[in-house]
Write an enzyme that holds these catalytic residues in place. Structure first.
Site, PDB file in Angstrom:
ATOM      1  N   ASP A  24      -4.240   5.714   6.261  1.00  0.00           N
ATOM      2  CA  ASP A  24      -4.777   6.889   6.943  1.00  0.00           C
ATOM      3  C   ASP A  24      -5.615   6.384   8.114  1.00  0.00           C
ATOM      4  OD1 ASP A  24      -5.813   9.276   7.740  1.00  0.00           O
ATOM      5  OD2 ASP A  24      -6.842   9.750   5.879  1.00  0.00           O
ATOM      6  N   PHE A  83      -2.414  16.274   4.173  1.00  0.00           N
ATOM      7  CA  PHE A  83      -2.683  15.641   2.887  1.00  0.00           C
ATOM      8  C   PHE A  83      -1.439  15.726   2.014  1.00  0.00           C
ATOM      9  CE2 PHE A  83      -4.422  14.813  -1.272  1.00  0.00           C
ATOM     10  CZ  PHE A  83      -5.261  13.744  -0.995  1.00  0.00           C
ATOM     11  N   ARG A  95       0.762  12.115  -9.067  1.00  0.00           N
ATOM     12  CA  ARG A  95       1.246  10.757  -8.753  1.00  0.00           C
ATOM     13  C   ARG A  95       2.705  10.570  -9.172  1.00  0.00           C
ATOM     14  NH1 ARG A  95      -3.065   7.462  -7.217  1.00  0.00           N
ATOM     15  NH2 ARG A  95      -5.058   7.812  -8.245  1.00  0.00           N
ATOM     16  N   GLU A 154       0.827  -1.211   0.000  1.00  0.00           N
ATOM     17  CA  GLU A 154       0.000   0.000   0.000  1.00  0.00           C
ATOM     18  C   GLU A 154       0.858   1.255   0.000  1.00  0.00           C
ATOM     19  OE1 GLU A 154      -2.387   1.647  -0.577  1.00  0.00           O
ATOM     20  OE2 GLU A 154      -4.269   1.064   0.366  1.00  0.00           O
ATOM     21  N   ASP A 155       0.256   2.335  -0.461  1.00  0.00           N
ATOM     22  CA  ASP A 155       0.941   3.618  -0.433  1.00  0.00           C
ATOM     23  C   ASP A 155       0.871   4.252   0.954  1.00  0.00           C
ATOM     24  OD1 ASP A 155      -1.819   3.990  -0.585  1.00  0.00           O
ATOM     25  OD2 ASP A 155      -1.763   5.298  -2.347  1.00  0.00           O
TER      26      ASP A 155
HETATM   27  P1  IMP Z   1      -7.833   4.858   4.734  1.00  0.00           P
HETATM   28  O1  IMP Z   1      -8.868   3.822   4.413  1.00  0.00           O
HETATM   29  O2  IMP Z   1      -8.384   5.998   5.505  1.00  0.00           O
HETATM   30  O3  IMP Z   1      -6.609   4.250   5.385  1.00  0.00           O
HETATM   31  O4  IMP Z   1      -7.423   5.500   3.345  1.00  0.00           O
HETATM   32  C1  IMP Z   1      -6.386   4.976   2.596  1.00  0.00           C
HETATM   33  C2  IMP Z   1      -6.393   5.533   1.191  1.00  0.00           C
HETATM   34  O5  IMP Z   1      -6.773   6.913   1.172  1.00  0.00           O
HETATM   35  C3  IMP Z   1      -5.011   5.482   0.595  1.00  0.00           C
HETATM   36  O6  IMP Z   1      -4.767   4.267  -0.072  1.00  0.00           O
HETATM   37  C4  IMP Z   1      -5.017   6.675  -0.344  1.00  0.00           C
HETATM   38  O7  IMP Z   1      -5.542   6.297  -1.596  1.00  0.00           O
HETATM   39  C5  IMP Z   1      -5.950   7.653   0.307  1.00  0.00           C
HETATM   40  N1  IMP Z   1      -5.223   8.672   1.096  1.00  0.00           N
HETATM   41  C6  IMP Z   1      -5.153   8.780   2.444  1.00  0.00           C
HETATM   42  N2  IMP Z   1      -4.402   9.823   2.813  1.00  0.00           N
HETATM   43  C7  IMP Z   1      -3.975  10.398   1.661  1.00  0.00           C
HETATM   44  C8  IMP Z   1      -3.122  11.538   1.384  1.00  0.00           C
HETATM   45  O8  IMP Z   1      -2.606  12.251   2.259  1.00  0.00           O
HETATM   46  N3  IMP Z   1      -2.916  11.815   0.063  1.00  0.00           N
HETATM   47  C9  IMP Z   1      -3.452  11.070  -0.940  1.00  0.00           C
HETATM   48  N4  IMP Z   1      -4.225   9.997  -0.721  1.00  0.00           N
HETATM   49  C10 IMP Z   1      -4.496   9.667   0.571  1.00  0.00           C
HETATM   50 MG    MG Z   2      -4.663   4.012  -2.245  1.00  0.00          MG
END
Ligand code: IMP
Ligand code: MG
Length: 186
Positions: free
Chosen positions: A107, A156, A169, A103-104
């Site tokens: 959050d 962000f 990206r 994963e990238d």
């Molecule tokens: P989560 O389900 O809240 O953990 O969200 C994860 C996904 O939200 C990641 O795989 C990203 O695609 C997106 N995301 C969360 N934070 C950021 C950010 O700071 N920049 C860009 N995408 C984000």
């Molecule tokens: Mg993602």
């Protein structure tokens, strides 16, 4: 694309390309030790994990296979909705496989909590998580990455695969998106 190409849209750089590559190399050594005798299936979460997958997988000296899923939880906003949809499913049968999700960013962890359950229910032998980045809100879910690149503050960020409305990206570093960029668009 480099920071200087879009400097007016970015605030500070949090992780440089060099720092990320060095850290992914360290994580590759850990993964090699942990998967002796196994051919793990790396599952990249499209589209953000494309850069992580490319650099991490190439740092590995063990055999792996790769597949991709696209799930959606965000749309074009900067807030997590908690709603997960499969936009593209795997081509691979995960039954009996040691799966490593790539994963990238984590959050809230809602996306990964859902994905981990989904892969376990398909009969994966094990499911571990590698993430390049993690934000502080991850503590609210029970998602703890097995392999973590960097903890970053709750801002962000874009670059190294991460987007805002599909932009940025291909930025090499991870940088904070200047709030004026999304304040203007909402
Ligand atoms: P989560 O389900 O809240 O953990 O969200 C994860 C996904 O939200 C990641 O795989 C990203 O695609 C997106 N995301 C969360 N934070 C950021 C950010 O700071 N920049 C860009 N995408 C984000
Ligand atoms: Mg993602």
């Amino acid at each position: 694309m480099r920071h200087s190409d879009v400097a007016d849209q970015l605030d500070e750089v949090l992780v440089t390309e060099e720092q990320m590559l060095a850290r992914l190399d360290e994580l590759a050594r850990e993964v090699e030790r942990d998967y002796v005798g196994s051919v793990p299936l790396l599952i990249g979460v499209l589209k953000g994990a494309v850069m992580v997958m490319a650099d991490f997988a190439r740092a590995l000296h063990i055999p792996v296979t790769m597949d991709w899923m696209a799930v959606s939880s965000y749309g074009n906003t900067t807030q997590s909705s908690g709603v997960v949809r499969i936009l593209k499913d795997l081509d691979t049968d995960v039954a009996g496989r040691d799966v490593l999700i790539v994963e990238d960013i984590i959050d809230t962890g809602l996306t990964l909590a859902w994905l981990r359950e989904n892969l376990m229910s398909r009969g994966a032998k094990s499911v571990r998580i590698l993430t390049a980045l993690r934000k502080p809100d991850a503590v609210v879910s029970d998602i703890v990455p097995d392999y973590l690149g960097f903890d970053i503050p709750n801002k962000f960020v874009v670059g190294f695969g991460l987007d805002y409305a599909e932009n940025y990206r291909h930025l090499r570093d991870v940088a904070v998106l200047s709030p004026h960029v999304y304040a203007d668009g909402e």
